[in-house]
Scaffold this active site. Structure first.
Site, PDB file in Angstrom:
ATOM      1  N   LYS A  13     179.478 -11.399  -3.540  1.00 15.52           N
ATOM      2  CA  LYS A  13     180.508 -12.547  -3.436  1.00 15.52           C
ATOM      3  C   LYS A  13     181.421 -12.388  -4.770  1.00 15.52           C
ATOM      4  O   LYS A  13     182.594 -12.905  -4.581  1.00 15.52           O
ATOM      5  CB  LYS A  13     179.554 -13.682  -3.678  1.00 15.52           C
ATOM      6  N   ARG A  88     174.408 -24.038  -8.826  1.00 13.69           N
ATOM      7  CA  ARG A  88     173.148 -23.225  -8.617  1.00 13.69           C
ATOM      8  C   ARG A  88     171.997 -24.275  -8.464  1.00 13.69           C
ATOM      9  O   ARG A  88     170.914 -24.081  -7.929  1.00 13.69           O
ATOM     10  CB  ARG A  88     172.768 -22.386  -9.663  1.00 13.69           C
ATOM     11  N   ARG A 122     174.405  -1.035  -9.277  1.00 14.34           N
ATOM     12  CA  ARG A 122     175.832  -1.637  -9.671  1.00 14.34           C
ATOM     13  C   ARG A 122     176.019  -1.469 -11.196  1.00 14.34           C
ATOM     14  O   ARG A 122     174.954  -1.431 -11.991  1.00 14.34           O
ATOM     15  CB  ARG A 122     175.284  -3.401  -9.508  1.00 14.34           C
ATOM     16  N   ARG A 155     173.459  -3.903 -16.025  1.00 13.92           N
ATOM     17  CA  ARG A 155     173.314  -5.125 -16.456  1.00 13.92           C
ATOM     18  C   ARG A 155     171.689  -5.253 -16.879  1.00 13.92           C
ATOM     19  O   ARG A 155     170.930  -4.843 -15.819  1.00 13.92           O
ATOM     20  CB  ARG A 155     173.654  -6.162 -15.791  1.00 13.92           C
ATOM     21  N   ARG A 166     165.172 -12.884  -9.495  1.00 12.62           N
ATOM     22  CA  ARG A 166     166.425 -13.498  -9.368  1.00 12.62           C
ATOM     23  C   ARG A 166     166.620 -14.022  -7.951  1.00 12.62           C
ATOM     24  O   ARG A 166     166.936 -14.788  -7.396  1.00 12.62           O
ATOM     25  CB  ARG A 166     167.498 -12.686  -9.590  1.00 12.62           C
TER      26      ARG A 166
HETATM   27  P1  AMP Z   1     175.125 -14.122 -12.335  1.00 13.39           P
HETATM   28  O1  AMP Z   1     176.299 -13.129 -12.719  1.00 13.39           O
HETATM   29  O2  AMP Z   1     175.927 -15.313 -11.458  1.00 13.39           O
HETATM   30  O3  AMP Z   1     174.148 -13.469 -11.584  1.00 13.39           O
HETATM   31  O4  AMP Z   1     174.645 -14.926 -13.506  1.00 13.39           O
HETATM   32  C1  AMP Z   1     174.002 -14.174 -14.828  1.00 13.39           C
HETATM   33  C2  AMP Z   1     173.114 -15.109 -15.293  1.00 13.39           C
HETATM   34  O5  AMP Z   1     173.895 -16.285 -15.861  1.00 13.39           O
HETATM   35  C3  AMP Z   1     172.180 -15.853 -14.522  1.00 13.39           C
HETATM   36  O6  AMP Z   1     170.947 -15.172 -14.308  1.00 13.39           O
HETATM   37  C4  AMP Z   1     171.737 -17.361 -15.528  1.00 13.39           C
HETATM   38  O7  AMP Z   1     171.116 -16.975 -16.528  1.00 13.39           O
HETATM   39  C5  AMP Z   1     173.057 -17.301 -15.818  1.00 13.39           C
HETATM   40  N1  AMP Z   1     173.939 -18.257 -15.013  1.00 13.39           N
HETATM   41  C6  AMP Z   1     175.336 -17.984 -14.336  1.00 13.39           C
HETATM   42  N2  AMP Z   1     175.585 -19.177 -13.545  1.00 13.39           N
HETATM   43  C7  AMP Z   1     174.620 -20.101 -13.831  1.00 13.39           C
HETATM   44  C8  AMP Z   1     174.339 -21.455 -13.028  1.00 13.39           C
HETATM   45  N3  AMP Z   1     175.336 -22.282 -12.552  1.00 13.39           N
HETATM   46  N4  AMP Z   1     173.368 -22.213 -13.497  1.00 13.39           N
HETATM   47  C9  AMP Z   1     172.482 -21.642 -14.536  1.00 13.39           C
HETATM   48  N5  AMP Z   1     172.443 -20.394 -14.842  1.00 13.39           N
HETATM   49  C10 AMP Z   1     173.664 -19.588 -14.653  1.00 13.39           C
END
Ligand code: AMP
Length: 215
Positions: A13, A88, A122, A155, A166
Site C-alpha cells: 500500500k 489503525r 524489503r 527496518r 504486526r
Molecule cells: P508502518 O510503516 O505503517 O508499518 O508503521 C510503522 C510503525 O509506526 C507501526 O508499527 C507503529 O508503531 C507506528 N504507527 C504508524 N502508524 C500508526 C497509527 N496509525 N497508529 C499507531 N501507530 C502507528
C-alpha cells in the site's frame, strides 16, 4: 480528494500510495514515515514513541492524532491527500472524521505468506523512506536509493519475529475498521495474491476504481 490506503504491513500500500500521489498530484502521507521521522530527528515525541515502533506496537492514539493533524494542516494538503497507515483504530477513525472527510478506502488484500515474503526482503531508504525489495523491486545500485542515493537498510520491525506480531495486531485492531467503513459503503477491494505483480498494474486498477467512483 481524500483516499485511505488499507492493507496489512507489506501489502504494497505504501508503494501504491506514492505512485497514486504522483498521478493525482496530492501528497502521500505515511504515518509510519511520520513516526520514523520523529525518531530519526530525536525529537521529544520521537523518544517517547521509539519503543512502541521498534517492537511493532501501535503508538498511542493521542500522539498519532497530534502527528497527523500537524501534517494534514500543511498547505500542500488543501487539495486532499492519500493516507497510508492511518487510521489503525476506531478511535483514530473518529478523530480523522473530525479533521477531514474521507472519499474512499482502498483495501489491498494480500495473503500472509505473500506479506512475509515481501517484508522479509524489503529495503527502506534511510534518508527519504523510499521502499525497495531485494527480490521484486531492486534498486539500480545495490544498497543505494535510486532517488537520493541514501543508504538502504532492513527496518527493525521487518524482522521475521516482529512481522508475525504486526500481522496479528493488524487482524485484531485494524480489521474492525473495515466494518466501520463498510457501513459507509466506502471500501473498494483490490486483491493481490502474488508477491511479484508489478506495482504499476495494481496502481492502474486502483486509478480505474477511483475514477469510476468520482464519475
Ligand atoms: P508502518 O510503516 O505503517 O508499518 O508503521 C510503522 C510503525 O509506526 C507501526 O508499527 C507503529 O508503531 C507506528 N504507527 C504508524 N502508524 C500508526 C497509527 N496509525 N497508529 C499507531 N501507530 C502507528
Amino acid at each position: 480528494m481524500q483516499i485511505l490506503m488499507f492493507g496489512p504491513p507489506g501489502s504494497g500500500k505504501g508503494t501504491y500510495g506514492s505512485k497514486l500521489s504522483a498521478k493525482f498530484g496530492i501528497p502521500h502521507i505515511s504515518t509510519g514515515d511520520l513516526v520514523r521521522d520523529e525518531i530519526k530527528n530525536e525529537t521529544e515525541m520521537g523518544k517517547r514513541i521509539n519503543d512502541y515502533s521498534s517492537r511493532g506496537l501501535l503508538v498511542p492514539d493521542s500522539v498519532m492524532c497530534q502527528l497527523l493533524q500537524k501534517r494534514i494542516t500543511q498547505p500542500d494538503c488543501t487539495g486532499g491527500f492519500i493516507l497510508d497507515g492511518f487510521p489503525r483504530t476506531i478511535s483514530q477513525a473518529q478523530e480523522l472524521e473530525k479533521m477531514s472527510t474521507t472519499d474512499l478506502v482502498i483495501n489491498v488484500q494480500v495473503p500472509d505468506a505473500v506479506v512475509i515474503a515481501r517484508l522479509g526482503s524489503r529495503l527502506t531508504c534511510r534518508s527519504c523512506g523510499a521502499i525497495y525489495n531485494e527480490l521484486f523491486l531492486k534498486p539500480r545500485v545495490s544498497g543505494r536509493c535510486d532517488k537520493c542515493d541514501g543508504q538502504l537498510y532492513q527496518r527493525e520491525d521487518d524482522r521475521p519475529s516482529v512481522i508475525q506480531q504486526r500481522l496479528e495486531l493488524y487482524q485484531k485492531q485494524t480489521q474492525p475498521l473495515l466494518e466501520h467503513y463498510e457501513r459507509k459503503n466506502q471500501i473498494r477491494n483490490i486483491t493481490n495474491n502474488q508477491a511479484n505483480v508489478p506495482p504499476e498494474e495494481v496502481v492502474e486498477e486502483i486509478v480505474k476504481i477511483i475514477q469510476s467512483d468520482s464519475n
